[in-house]
Design a protein around this motif. Structure first.
Motif, short mmCIF file in Angstrom:
data_model
loop_
_atom_site.label_atom_id
_atom_site.label_comp_id
_atom_site.label_asym_id
_atom_site.label_seq_id
_atom_site.Cartn_x
_atom_site.Cartn_y
_atom_site.Cartn_z
N ASP A 1 13.41 49.66 55.82
CA ASP A 1 12.63 50.73 56.43
C ASP A 1 13.50 51.56 57.37
N VAL A 2 14.44 50.88 58.00
CA VAL A 2 15.31 51.54 58.97
C VAL A 2 16.73 51.05 58.78
N GLN A 3 17.67 51.94 58.99
CA GLN A 3 19.06 51.50 59.03
C GLN A 3 19.68 51.99 60.33
N MET A 4 20.30 51.06 61.08
CA MET A 4 21.06 51.45 62.26
C MET A 4 22.52 51.14 61.96
N LEU B 1 13.43 45.53 58.09
CA LEU B 1 12.09 45.65 57.51
C LEU B 1 11.13 45.55 58.67
N LEU B 2 10.20 46.51 58.78
CA LEU B 2 9.32 46.56 59.94
C LEU B 2 7.96 45.96 59.61
N PRO B 3 7.28 45.49 60.61
CA PRO B 3 5.90 45.02 60.38
C PRO B 3 5.06 46.19 59.88
N ALA B 4 4.11 45.90 59.03
CA ALA B 4 3.27 46.96 58.48
C ALA B 4 2.65 47.77 59.60
N GLY B 5 2.57 49.09 59.43
CA GLY B 5 1.90 49.94 60.40
C GLY B 5 2.77 50.42 61.54
N THR B 6 4.07 50.13 61.48
CA THR B 6 4.95 50.62 62.54
C THR B 6 5.13 52.13 62.42
N LEU C 1 9.30 54.60 66.94
CA LEU C 1 10.34 53.59 67.05
C LEU C 1 11.72 54.25 67.21
N GLU C 2 11.90 55.36 66.48
CA GLU C 2 13.18 56.05 66.58
C GLU C 2 13.39 56.54 68.00
#
Ligand SMILES: Nc1ncnc2c1ncn2[C@@H]1O[C@H](COP(=O)(O)OP(=O)(O)O)[C@@H](O)[C@H]1O
Ligand SMILES: [Mg+2]
Lengths: 234, 842
Positions: free
Chosen positions: B60-63, B218-223, B228-229
């Motif tokens: 879901d996100v890449q840092m 991978l983020l919890p559903a509904g994030t 968050l960014e």
């Protein structure tokens, strides 16, 4: 002077139309002598234009022989026919057939240039002048009236001084007065230069000016007449 | 009532109409189809990038971080917010097979993974097996999977061993598909995947070496991603962390697809313009043939507007058919070719109909058809019943009148405006539209000049009937020359411009660079290796030049204490991290244009030398204090000198250089460029990597090949689009030749009557084509050069050189095609018996 310039021997023309082969000329034999004027008359569709085309080498006879100035036109290929026409044949059509992208002067100069005349444009200008078109030389065909266009066509046919002049209803698209003027010019050409004139027309009074009249019907010679001779006889 | 009458007339009129319609339809269909096809593919790729954002990104996100792993704080942030985390290390290395002089080596892009990879999607291996199986050690040798290209280059079979650094790996499978490859961007070497844990003892990833780390979450559903960014950027400010999330999983690719797609749509629009000229010519020739009908209708009492509506309806029906054909062709061809296209893309794409694209193509098609058909259509209003009695052709007005003129201008503006707005490439679209308008103006001028010269010099041609006939056909009252020069010229101009750009791009890559570029880039040279490295090269007579420099990465965060982006805007130097070097003395060939380099042995507060051009762009001056973050540590440095730095020459150029003391102790490595005789390259590579297995060598020639490959793909796509333009041009050309046939049949018959041979008539037709082709060709070469220069200099930011060969080939090819088309359509006129032609008109 009785030498023959045009001689047709059982000339036939068959064209294939949509409805099968069509016999248009069914064996025409005739002779035309130098300096003679011959009128071709007959109902529409009788084959007058076709006969003229065959005489001018614009159409090839399907069978029979066409001799012009001792050349066998039926034996020549298209280019040879074209070369032969230069200086020998002048042709005038009912609808003028001028080249639309050329001025009157340029139109008249074309056959002279093709014949290799060095003074083509001078002669063309002189010819147009003689036809009373000195002030119209740089006009394009579309800028000229019908009578003027036909005079240009006449000048174009006559400028190379051909031995034979062929005219297919040259006044058919013109009013009476203009037509008569064109006719005068045509006969005047014959008189001045001694050309042989073959004229298709369906105006009887015009045909009457010819030395001899041939009537066509359904692709055959129907009758022949010498109007002046009979007048003399009367 | 009028409309009903018009519709009835229109139906009757179209019944007997012929080949001109085919040209009209083809021109419109091809143009619309090209635009629709490009748009359909672009929309499909865009859609799958959006749909599969998380898969493409690998989470879901890449840092990501450069040259370092995540810090404690960063790690803690991830663990607090993510359900699962995967850590990836990405770097370049040399894969080596064999020992000593017999060793074979190749550059590879290594992806070192943990057990959690991949979080999304599937790695596909050949033979089919799981990644766990493939990477498991056998006989104490860890497994690795590699791109078949790499295995091939090194002659590796499955089960064979190879080295990375000083550690052995076993090739256990070929890597067929990486789910997250689209995010990798441009890589220089084929991919190898192995376990990070297995790198221990390889001598790779030493402090200071060049590597990237990527953390996929991978983020919890509904994030909420944007929340968050914002939180991440706030908490981890100025650390050089780069954030990406599934809202746009492959931004690089998306950008590329967008630009490429827009570029191709513009090429398609140019094709539509070429087709437009054909449309105009077809309408004009059709209506010229209808002059008599129109005159008769008018003499029978039809009003001008009934007649205008009659023909407008016909053209509208035709245009609708042409556009529909284009939509069907352009919409379905990519779907049918779907598997073929998808195989060439790095991501799975499903191609389907896209309504917005089809609407856009319809808009372009309708505007172009209206623009080019309306003018000739308006001339029907000027036909007079009197034409029945006299040919008024040349006297007809050419000026469309104020009202129609305004409509035409509005249509042109609408077309140009939609291209500029919809393409998203304002500058290029503006240039394209301006270019087409300019080309048309130039061509109209050339046609007028040609006609003027033909009239002016026709008397010089007296006595040469073939030439004079050609000149009078060009200069005379019929407008054939204008439409031929316009359509042929516009087609050739577009092709010449594409040819110039293509040849220049190819040259920039293949021709110019290798002469001045070095043989190798070496990276990851450890500080204790640099002396030995230099020594090996210093004694080698085949080595002409060596440049080396220490390199660190730094993020410029503040200027005089203020947020750098607030002070200097969105300058590229501020985007992510930049190279930073240090040096006691000014590097050789350095041109200091302001201030002074720090003295030898300087040990005071940090000083910096900044690149002159970038400093000016960012508004930096001597004495300014900039804050750079180097591996997590902030350093405040005062700018004490400005230097000229050129980046074009592929040498080493740093925007920022600091005094050595300021960077004391920061882990770093050296980079070097080596210029050597091509014959000596193999020996240099062998020696250096035998002594220093951790050093990575990048052969510049290979890198250039990779770039050329990428550009070749672009060139191929462009060539296809240009091919459609070429095809349209051909149709227009054939249409023009066919439209002229009637006139030529007549002319040939009259000329034959007057004594012209076929050879002379043919010669005259050929001369006419050649003269018009020459006029179109000269304009096309000039236009191609101007357009090529503009695109190369202002769009590609490169340099332009006139490519004579390309111009020559395109222009002679075009002239030849005109000649062939012209002569093909001269066959009937030549063979026609004059009697049949002349009698038909009697
Ligand atoms: N190209 C052609 N193909 C078939 N038949 C033709 C062609 N041209 C003319 N005809 C026919 O030939 C006949 C003679 O025509 P034409 O010589 O023009 O007659 P005229 O000049 O006496 O009116 C007519 O019946 C005409 O329909
Ligand atoms: Mg007739």
């Amino acid at each position: 002077m009785n030498d023959v310039v045009l001689k047709l021997d059982k000339a036939q023309l068959t064209l294939s139309g949509n409805a099968g082969a069509l016999d248009i000329l069914r064996g025409i034999s005739l002779e035309v002598t130098r300096g003679e004027s011959l009128g071709l008359v007959g109902p529409s569709g009788s084959g007058k234009s076709s006969l003229l085309m065959i005489m001018g080498g614009l159409e090839r006879a399907t069978s029979g022989r066409v001799m012009a100035l001792d050349h066998d036109l039926t034996a020549m290929d298209e280019d040879a026919l074209a070369r032969f026409r230069r200086g020998n044949m002048g042709i005038v059509f009912q609808s003028f057939h001028l080249i639309p992208t050329m001025t009157a002067l340029e139109n008249v100069a074309v056959p002279l240039e093709l014949a290799g005349a060095a003074d083509a444009f001078d002669r063309a200008a002189a010819e147009l002048g003689a036809m009373g078109l000195g002030s119209r030389m740089n006009h394009y065909p579309a800028q000229l009236s019908g009578g003027e266009q036909q005079r240009v066509a006449l000048a174009r046919a006559a400028a190379p001084r051909p031995a034979i002049l062929l005219a297919d209803e040259p006044t058919g698209n013109l009013d009476g007065t203009t037509g008569a003027a064109i006719m005068d010019l045509l006969f005047d050409l014959r008189d001045r230069h001694g050309a042989t004139l073959i004229l298709v027309t369906h105006a009887p009074e015009l045909a009457q000016r010819c030395d001899r009249i041939i009537r066509l019907a359904d692709g055959r010679i129907d009758a022949e007449d010498r109007p002046h001779a009979s007048k003399v006889a009367e | 009532m009028t409309l009903g009458t018009a519709a009835r007339f229109a139906r009757r009129e179209m019944r007997g109409s012929r080949s001109g319609f085919v040209v009209f339809l083809l021109c419109l269909t091809l143009g619309v189809a090209a635009i629709a096809a490009v748009g359909t593919v672009r929309a499909a790729i865009t859609r799958s990038i959006a749909d599969q954002g998380a898969v493409l990104l690998g989470g879901d996100v890449q840092m990501s971080f450069t040259y370092r792993f995540a810090s404690e704080d960063e790690r803690a942030f991830m663990e607090k917010n993510a359900a699962r985390i995967s850590e990836i290390v990405d770097f370049r290395s040399m894969a080596v097979v064999g020992q000593g002089d017999a060793a074979d080596r190749a550059l590879t892009q290594v992806k070192a993974i943990d057990g959690a990879y991949p979080l999304t999607g599937q790695v596909i291996l050949d033979p089919p097996m799981s990644l766990d199986e493939a990477l498991a050690p056998q006989d104490g040798i860890p497994g690795a999977v590699a791109d078949p290209v790499l295995a091939d280059r090194l002659g590796l079979s499955l089960g064979d061993r190879f080295r990375l650094g000083v550690k052995e790996f076993r090739l256990s499978a070929h890597l067929m598909r990486e789910p997250d490859s689209a995010t990798a961007g441009f890589t220089l070497g084929p991919r190898t995947i192995l376990r990070s844990a297995d790198l221990a003892g390889s001598g790779l990833l030493e402090p200071g070496s060049l590597f990237d780390t990527r953390y996929r979450l991978l983020l919890p559903a509904g994030t909420d991603l944007s929340q968050l960014e914002a939180k991440a950027q706030g908490a981890l400010a100025d650390s050089g962390m780069r954030w990406q999330d599934s809202r746009n999983g492959a931004p690089g690719m998306q950008r590329f697809v967008d630009r490429m797609g827009s570029f191709l749509v513009l090429v398609g629009l140019a094709g539509l313009a070429v087709g437009g000229v054909g449309i105009g010519a077809a309408v004009r020739s059709y209506l010229d043939g209808k002059t008599e009908t129109i005159a008769v209708l008018k003499s029978l009492g039809a009003s001008s507007s009934t007649i205008f509506a009659t023909y407008l309806l016909q053209i509208a029906v035709l245009a609708a058919a042409g556009i529909l054909g284009g939509l069907i062709l352009g919409g379905f061809a990519p779907i049918l070719a779907g598997p073929l296209i998808a195989a060439r893309l790095p991501i799975p794409v499903e191609i389907g109909l896209d309504l917005r694209t089809l609407a856009e193509a319809t808009l372009y098609g309708a505007l172009a058809a209206a623009l080019f058909a309306l003018w000739p259509l308006a001339r029907t209003r000027d036909v007079k019943a009197a034409e029945l009695f006299r040919d008024l052709g040349p006297n007809r007005r050419n000026w469309p009148g104020w009202r129609l003129g305004a409509i035409l201008v509005a249509l042109a503006l609408a077309l140009a405006g939609s291209a500029i707005i919809l393409s998203g490439l304002q500058r290029l679209a503006f240039g394209t539209v301006g270019g087409i308008v300019g080309a048309l103006a130039l061509l109209a001028l050339a046609a007028a000049a040609l006609r003027f010269l033909a009239r002016r010099f026709s008397h010089r041609a007296r006595g040469r009937p073939a030439l004079r006939l050609a000149l009078s056909a060009i200069g005379g009252p019929r407008q054939e020359a204008t439409s031929v020069v316009l359509s042929l010229g516009l087609g050739l101009s577009v092709l010449a411009a594409i040819g110039q750009i293509d040849a220049n791009l190819r040259n920039a890559i293949a021709g110019d660079l290798p002469d001045i570029a070095p043989s190798f880039f070496f990276v990851d040279i450890q500080p204790d290796q640099i002396e030995g490295f230099r020594a090996r090269l210093a004694g080698d007579p085949e080595v002409t030049r060596v440049e080396d420099a220490p390199m660190l990465r730094a993020v410029l965060t503040r200027i005089n204490g203020e947020d750098a982006r607030k002070v200097a805007g969105d300058h590229w130097v501020l985007r992510g991290d930049r190279g930073l070097t240090y040096s006691a003395l000014p590097p050789p060939n350095t041109d200091i244009v302001a201030g002074k380099w720090w003295p030898k042995g300087y040990d005071g507060p940090p000083q910096m030398s900044f690149a002159r051009e970038e400093a000016e762009e960012m508004g930096l001056k001597l004495g300014d204090v900039v804050t750079v973050n180097v591996l997590g540590r902030d350093i405040d440095a005062t700018i004490t000198s400005l230097r000229e730095v050129t980046f074009e020459t592929a040498g080493i150029g740093f925007v920022m250089a600091m005094d050595p003391a300021a960077l004391q102790g920061a882990p770093h490595s050296w980079i070097a460029t080596v210029y050597a005789d091509p014959g000596a390259e193999a020996a240099i590579l062998r020696d250096l990597s035998n002594i220093y297995p951790n050093i990575t060598a990048i052969r510049v020639r290979d890198a250039i090949d990779r770039v050329s490959d990428a550009l070749t793909a672009i060139a191929r796509a462009t060539a296809i689009a240009a091919g459609v333009t070429l095809l349209t041009g051909l149709v227009v050309l054939i249409g023009a030749a066919a439209a002229g046939e009637r006139a030529r049949v007549y002319e040939a018959a009259v000329l034959k009557t007057l004594g012209a041979t076929r050879a002379m008539i043919l010669g005259s037709f050929a001369l006419r084509s050649a003269l018009m082709g020459a006029a179109a060709g000269i304009v096309a070469v000039a236009f191609g050069a101007i357009a090529g220069w503009w695109v190369m200099v202002f769009v590609m930011q490169g340099s332009y050189r006139f490519e004579a060969l390309s111009a020559f080939v395109i222009v002679t090819g075009g002239a030849l095609m005109t000649l062939i088309a012209g002569l093909l359509f001269a066959l009937r006129p030549l063979s026609a018996r004059p009697a049949s032609v002349l009698r038909a008109r009697d």
